[in-house]
Motif scaffolding. Sequence first.
Motif, PDB file in Angstrom:
ATOM      1  N   MET A   1     -13.764  -6.427  34.130  1.00 48.29           N
ATOM      2  CA  MET A   1     -14.216  -7.354  32.652  1.00 48.29           C
ATOM      3  C   MET A   1     -14.199  -5.853  32.431  1.00 48.29           C
ATOM      4  N   LEU A   2     -14.922  -5.083  32.552  1.00 47.48           N
ATOM      5  CA  LEU A   2     -15.137  -4.087  31.955  1.00 47.48           C
ATOM      6  C   LEU A   2     -14.059  -2.984  31.088  1.00 47.48           C
ATOM      7  N   ARG A   3     -13.144  -2.574  32.647  1.00 45.12           N
ATOM      8  CA  ARG A   3     -11.742  -2.165  32.605  1.00 45.12           C
ATOM      9  C   ARG A   3     -10.729  -3.046  30.923  1.00 45.12           C
ATOM     10  N   GLN A   4     -11.023  -4.015  31.178  1.00 46.73           N
ATOM     11  CA  GLN A   4     -10.536  -4.750  29.968  1.00 46.73           C
ATOM     12  C   GLN A   4     -10.922  -4.275  29.123  1.00 46.73           C
ATOM     13  N   LEU A   5     -11.655  -4.739  28.783  1.00 49.53           N
ATOM     14  CA  LEU A   5     -13.359  -4.069  27.568  1.00 49.53           C
ATOM     15  C   LEU A   5     -12.234  -2.584  27.373  1.00 49.53           C
ATOM     16  N   GLU A   6     -12.511  -1.607  28.242  1.00 52.72           N
ATOM     17  CA  GLU A   6     -11.734  -0.335  27.667  1.00 52.72           C
ATOM     18  C   GLU A   6     -10.234  -0.256  27.365  1.00 52.72           C
ATOM     19  N   ARG A   7      -9.582  -0.905  28.085  1.00 53.77           N
ATOM     20  CA  ARG A   7      -8.519  -0.972  27.180  1.00 53.77           C
ATOM     21  C   ARG A   7      -7.652  -1.050  25.724  1.00 53.77           C
ATOM     22  N   ASP A   8      -9.495  -2.214  26.144  1.00 56.73           N
ATOM     23  CA  ASP A   8      -8.182  -3.413  24.490  1.00 56.73           C
ATOM     24  C   ASP A   8      -9.343  -2.832  23.507  1.00 56.73           C
ATOM     25  N   GLY A   9      -9.871  -0.909  24.207  1.00 50.33           N
ATOM     26  CA  GLY A   9     -11.102  -0.114  22.902  1.00 50.33           C
ATOM     27  C   GLY A   9     -12.152  -1.043  22.519  1.00 50.33           C
ATOM     28  N   ASP A  10     -12.207  -1.610  23.471  1.00 50.20           N
ATOM     29  CA  ASP A  10     -13.667  -2.685  23.172  1.00 50.20           C
ATOM     30  C   ASP A  10     -15.042  -1.802  23.514  1.00 50.20           C
ATOM     31  N   TYR A  11     -15.133  -0.845  22.608  1.00 49.87           N
ATOM     32  CA  TYR A  11     -16.377   0.108  22.563  1.00 49.87           C
ATOM     33  C   TYR A  11     -17.132  -0.338  23.190  1.00 49.87           C
ATOM     34  N   SER A  12     -17.006  -1.569  22.136  1.00 47.86           N
ATOM     35  CA  SER A  12     -19.045  -2.385  21.307  1.00 47.86           C
ATOM     36  C   SER A  12     -19.401  -3.234  23.159  1.00 47.86           C
ATOM     37  N   ALA A  13     -18.483  -3.773  23.502  1.00 46.61           N
ATOM     38  CA  ALA A  13     -18.463  -4.659  23.846  1.00 46.61           C
ATOM     39  C   ALA A  13     -18.959  -4.543  25.470  1.00 46.61           C
ATOM     40  N   ARG A  14     -18.183  -2.433  25.692  1.00 50.90           N
ATOM     41  CA  ARG A  14     -18.220  -2.172  26.811  1.00 50.90           C
ATOM     42  C   ARG A  14     -19.359  -2.264  26.950  1.00 50.90           C
ATOM     43  N   LEU A  15     -19.782  -0.846  26.199  1.00 47.27           N
ATOM     44  CA  LEU A  15     -21.110  -0.233  26.417  1.00 47.27           C
ATOM     45  C   LEU A  15     -22.409  -1.700  26.219  1.00 47.27           C
ATOM     46  N   ALA A  16     -22.511  -2.707  25.039  1.00 46.94           N
ATOM     47  CA  ALA A  16     -23.391  -3.953  25.876  1.00 46.94           C
ATOM     48  C   ALA A  16     -23.016  -4.118  26.636  1.00 46.94           C
ATOM     49  N   LEU A  17     -22.412  -4.889  27.555  1.00 47.19           N
ATOM     50  CA  LEU A  17     -22.229  -5.262  28.456  1.00 47.19           C
ATOM     51  C   LEU A  17     -22.500  -4.493  29.633  1.00 47.19           C
ATOM     52  N   LEU A  18     -22.362  -3.159  30.073  1.00 49.82           N
ATOM     53  CA  LEU A  18     -22.797  -1.948  30.605  1.00 49.82           C
ATOM     54  C   LEU A  18     -24.530  -2.186  31.266  1.00 49.82           C
ATOM     55  N   GLU A  19     -25.110  -2.654  29.562  1.00 47.46           N
ATOM     56  CA  GLU A  19     -26.721  -2.486  29.845  1.00 47.46           C
ATOM     57  C   GLU A  19     -27.189  -3.865  30.339  1.00 47.46           C
ATOM     58  N   GLU A  20     -26.589  -4.389  29.799  1.00 46.36           N
ATOM     59  CA  GLU A  20     -27.019  -5.961  30.334  1.00 46.36           C
ATOM     60  C   GLU A  20     -26.492  -6.588  31.327  1.00 46.36           C
ATOM     61  N   LEU A  21     -25.832  -5.724  32.404  1.00 44.06           N
ATOM     62  CA  LEU A  21     -25.781  -5.284  33.839  1.00 44.06           C
ATOM     63  C   LEU A  21     -26.639  -4.678  34.642  1.00 44.06           C
ATOM     64  N   LYS A  22     -27.726  -3.458  33.535  1.00 44.11           N
ATOM     65  CA  LYS A  22     -28.157  -3.739  34.335  1.00 44.11           C
ATOM     66  C   LYS A  22     -29.916  -4.083  34.802  1.00 44.11           C
ATOM     67  N   SER A  23     -30.127  -5.661  34.109  1.00 43.29           N
ATOM     68  CA  SER A  23     -30.827  -6.110  34.759  1.00 43.29           C
ATOM     69  C   SER A  23     -30.094  -7.461  35.408  1.00 43.29           C
ATOM     70  N   LEU A  24     -29.286  -7.887  35.865  1.00 46.13           N
ATOM     71  CA  LEU A  24     -28.279  -8.805  36.978  1.00 46.13           C
ATOM     72  C   LEU A  24     -29.574  -8.604  37.496  1.00 46.13           C
ATOM     73  N   PRO A  25     -30.048  -9.785  39.231  1.00 47.70           N
ATOM     74  CA  PRO A  25     -30.751  -9.705  39.920  1.00 47.70           C
ATOM     75  C   PRO A  25     -30.033  -8.717  41.299  1.00 47.70           C
ATOM     76  N   PHE A  26     -29.905  -7.353  41.031  1.00 50.29           N
ATOM     77  CA  PHE A  26     -29.206  -6.443  42.156  1.00 50.29           C
ATOM     78  C   PHE A  26     -30.577  -6.916  43.300  1.00 50.29           C
ATOM     79  N   GLY A  27     -31.563  -6.375  42.943  1.00 44.71           N
ATOM     80  CA  GLY A  27     -32.760  -6.757  43.814  1.00 44.71           C
ATOM     81  C   GLY A  27     -32.662  -7.994  44.753  1.00 44.71           C
ATOM     82  N   ALA A  28     -32.322  -9.086  44.115  1.00 42.16           N
ATOM     83  CA  ALA A  28     -32.240  -9.812  45.369  1.00 42.16           C
ATOM     84  C   ALA A  28     -31.486  -9.854  46.855  1.00 42.16           C
TER      85      ALA A  28
END
Length: 478
Positions: A418-445
């Motif tokens: 998903m991130l790669r596709q955003l990058e290839r599409d040149g959508d760096y806004s969504a890439r940055l925003a998504l990377l930040e959202e992913l940080k709060s996914l429940p990996f701890g669980a």
Amino acid sequence: MRRMKVELAKGRLWDTSKQSLKVPPCTGYGAITGNGASFLGKVHWQRLEKESAMFPEIEEDSVERGYANAREVYAAYGVDTEQALGRLAGIAISLHCWQGDDVGGFEAVDAVDGGGIQATGNYPGRARTADELRGDLEKAYSLIPGKHRLNLHSMYAETGGKKVDRNALEPAHYARWIDWAKANGLGMDFNQTCFAHPMANSGFTLASYDPAVRQFWIEHCIACRRISAHIGRELGTPCVTNLWIPDGFKDTPVDRRTPRELLRESLDAVFAERLDRRHHLDSIECKLFGIGSESCVIGSHEFYLGYAVEHNTLLCLDAGHFHPTEVISDKISSILIYIDEMLLHVSRGVRWDSDHVVILSDELRAIAEEIVRNGYIERVHIGLDFFDASINRIAAWVTGTRAMLKALLIALLEPTDMLRQLERDGDYSARLALLEELKSLPFGAVWDYYCAKQDVSVGPAWINEVRQYEADVLSKRG
Ligand code: RNT
Ligand code: ZN
């Protein structure tokens, strides 16, 4: 039984009910928050030693519920948590023996310095013998999920009290380590020890102007390669043997060229013998500066990069061996264009020290991301390299290794396509925003579930076990 609320904050356990925790074993209810996951469930309290609170053991059903939720969250991103955990279980981290005794080794030699390897601190309980070190390592492995490896330095030879100089070391001097590794299902890696020895007192080894000094270390390095091939054959998994030398100048040298030419010559002699790559792999480690070699290190990054490309050896990147703002995560994909495999010494530089205990830092995450995103799991050998003598040494191993595994898990849980596709599409806004959202996914669980499945303590309860071991074993050492 009573109801109480606990929170884990800054590594401390708070009893918000303000009641004393000095109670017999009981079960209460607790809310534990941390690492993007939260649980509300039963918490087991055990008897409290030394008036200090025990860290809670999280009940299995809480872990299961947390995981079921996390699994759904990740599935929404197209990520299969089961698959990620399966891949994580296949990654072996090489635990460095030298955290257990402050890089001392057990040779029968007089105290020497040299090499700029300095562990600071005097926390009690350092392993004084190979048996103690093995015992401590067993404790550490038991608190880390998954099957891992042992990274042994040659100075941990067991010679039965006999003085065996480093150029005369043989496989037999590691027989007990090998047997122990077999018994514990561990692969092994190895290291030449070109420091802390009278022949290294000038600060130079393989790049010394003195041919006798060079010859001694060439012989040592050759002996270690043969030992490594033996280890790899015995254990059925290639033994990565890493060569690091301290050679360098404290103050500005006039001649940077000759020592580098000498080092190249020495390396050619060391690596002349062809050894089966199924058993043994050579690795060379660069450094920018060290204590006592602030102005010039002979084995610099450029030097070893060139050598590794020319000879297709592994290149070892130590996270603490570069400029303070320079990161190794960015180097991996360049280097692996030119060589087949590499070794990492995962460490944490803090100002002038290159060897603090690894934590889940941005750079650690970036290293794991590079390995996972680029499909390098098979080509990058992950070793740890830190030594902290100011804290419980087993806690140091476990903290660092669990951090490395967490970083890998986070990377394995990433919706990279998903991130790669955003990058290839040149959508760096969504890439940055998504990377930040992913940080709060429940990996701890997911991590907690992995620990439970691998039969190791979930959450901070492993600290109780380290404390217990300190009380029972470490505190009894002189
Ligand atoms: C030294 C290197 C080397 C050592 C170990 C003990 O700066 O990092 O890897 O830490 O060999
Ligand atoms: Zn290192």
